[in-house]
Write a protein that holds these residues in place. Sequence first.
Motif, PDB file in Angstrom:
ATOM      1  N   GLU A   1      -7.301   7.357   1.881  1.00  0.00           N
ATOM      2  CA  GLU A   1      -7.071   5.937   1.613  1.00  0.00           C
ATOM      3  C   GLU A   1      -7.035   5.130   2.904  1.00  0.00           C
ATOM      4  N   ASP A   2      -6.377   5.658   3.940  1.00  0.00           N
ATOM      5  CA  ASP A   2      -6.292   4.944   5.219  1.00  0.00           C
ATOM      6  C   ASP A   2      -7.674   4.746   5.828  1.00  0.00           C
ATOM      7  N   GLY A   3      -8.492   5.811   5.811  1.00  0.00           N
ATOM      8  CA  GLY A   3      -9.824   5.701   6.379  1.00  0.00           C
ATOM      9  C   GLY A   3     -10.666   4.661   5.665  1.00  0.00           C
TER      10      GLY A   3
ATOM     11  N   ARG B   1       0.836  -1.198   0.000  1.00  0.00           N
ATOM     12  CA  ARG B   1       0.000   0.000   0.000  1.00  0.00           C
ATOM     13  C   ARG B   1       0.870   1.247   0.000  1.00  0.00           C
TER      14      ARG B   1
ATOM     15  N   GLY C   1      -3.209  10.009   1.453  1.00  0.00           N
ATOM     16  CA  GLY C   1      -3.183   8.819   2.294  1.00  0.00           C
ATOM     17  C   GLY C   1      -4.175   8.850   3.431  1.00  0.00           C
ATOM     18  N   ASP C   2      -4.592  10.041   3.879  1.00  0.00           N
ATOM     19  CA  ASP C   2      -5.588  10.123   4.946  1.00  0.00           C
ATOM     20  C   ASP C   2      -6.904   9.489   4.504  1.00  0.00           C
TER      21      ASP C   2
ATOM     22  N   PHE D   1      -9.485   2.126   3.806  1.00  0.00           N
ATOM     23  CA  PHE D   1      -8.878   0.805   3.927  1.00  0.00           C
ATOM     24  C   PHE D   1      -9.206   0.163   5.266  1.00  0.00           C
ATOM     25  N   ARG D   2      -9.193   0.959   6.333  1.00  0.00           N
ATOM     26  CA  ARG D   2      -9.514   0.413   7.653  1.00  0.00           C
ATOM     27  C   ARG D   2     -10.947  -0.085   7.735  1.00  0.00           C
TER      28      ARG D   2
ATOM     29  N   SER E   1     -13.201   9.036  10.520  1.00  0.00           N
ATOM     30  CA  SER E   1     -11.824   8.540  10.616  1.00  0.00           C
ATOM     31  C   SER E   1     -10.874   9.261   9.666  1.00  0.00           C
ATOM     32  N   ILE E   2     -11.409  10.172   8.845  1.00  0.00           N
ATOM     33  CA  ILE E   2     -10.575  10.931   7.909  1.00  0.00           C
ATOM     34  C   ILE E   2     -10.190  12.247   8.566  1.00  0.00           C
TER      35      ILE E   2
ATOM     36  N   GLN F   1       1.796   5.017   1.044  1.00  0.00           N
ATOM     37  CA  GLN F   1       1.652   5.774   2.284  1.00  0.00           C
ATOM     38  C   GLN F   1       1.786   7.264   1.992  1.00  0.00           C
TER      39      GLN F   1
END
Length: 407
Positions: free
Chosen positions: A110-112, A43, A107-108, A114-115, A68-69, A45
């Motif tokens: 994408e991370d939200g 992934r 990435g913020d 993806f989780r 979560s973002i 980052q």
Amino acid sequence: MTNSTTRSQRVLVVGLGISGIATALRLHRLGWKPVVVERAPTRRQGGYFIGLFGTGKASAARLGVLESILNRQHPRSITYELDRAGHHHKGMSFVELPGMPYALLRGDVEDGLFRALPEEVEIRFSTVPTRIVQDEHGVDVTMTHTKTGMATTERFELVVGADGMRSTVRQLVFGPPEDFLHPMNYMIAASILSKPIAGFSSHDGLILAEAGRSAWVFPFANHNPAVLFSYRADDIDAQFRRRPIESLREAFGPQPAGSVLGQLLDDFGAANEYLFDSVNQVRMERWHKGRVVLVGDSAWCLTLYSGMGASSGMAGAELLGNMLEKYPDNLGRALVEWEARLRPFIEYHQSQAWGMRRFFTPAGEAERAMRATIIKAMGLPIIGPFITKMNQGGRRRRMQMLDIAAP
């Protein structure tokens, strides 16, 4: 909501970016079984600065990821327009644009997303589609592992290409890149700075806007700033024949860089991760063919200048799921209705990208002077609030806030 008619159907999602993850998340909730393939070995980052407008916030909320973002806008941030000599005055930041976007890193988002993906969603890295053949009932996709060269062919009921501006899915199914990529004759380069700019606070934004080139520093709360370079280039191919920092230094020469621009160029040249690419819009008469559909940059690429890439990617993915839910037994109808609802929205934002490019990077001296006049007027006690009020009530703001995927 899970629909029993879609429970056993498999969907291949190509691309583990914002549009791809959002598509997998929405379709999984609908009952599809997503398999996500990603060319990269892991992934990604971090990433460069992006904005998230009302369109994207609404879809993120329904996808369950908005909280979560992170909104990284610093509460005391001030943006300055400056020149190479270091003279500066208050300017207008990206987050002051109509629509009041979140200030984020790619990435913020994408991370939200993806989780939020369930563990049963299969993800395969270092994998690309190399052949796509479809019939009335399904799609046979040959996928190749980029490290081992091993190829396998599997069958899916739907294939979603969310693999970016230079989409492999688009090339395999719709045609060569030159049929759909429309260059704007600009280059962009972006990275995260290793430290704040000397003489300024870590939460200060900076804009150096010259004829045909610009450099922006975007501040964040609890994170190092990001830099975005943008410049006009008549010979795009020549930009890629050199190291990115060499092309940047030539584009911003031959005048002395000065302390601020000099630090930005030096920092970019030392960065381990960066973006360096040409600016293109993707324009297509249709975003779907049979059981293959394109979402996000692979279909419409609004460009970084529009600021609507992340928002339109999530909204397009959510709306795709909505239409599949509405027409569970008629995939063709679902895709037609999806595109009919989304296309006017996308075409509007594509048209606005050219005007926004002038805000980011004036093409010549006339555009630079006009931009400087408008920015100064924004700071005047009477004219500034009037212009702001007009902007906040204008069509651009309405389209940036439009909840295009609302049920």
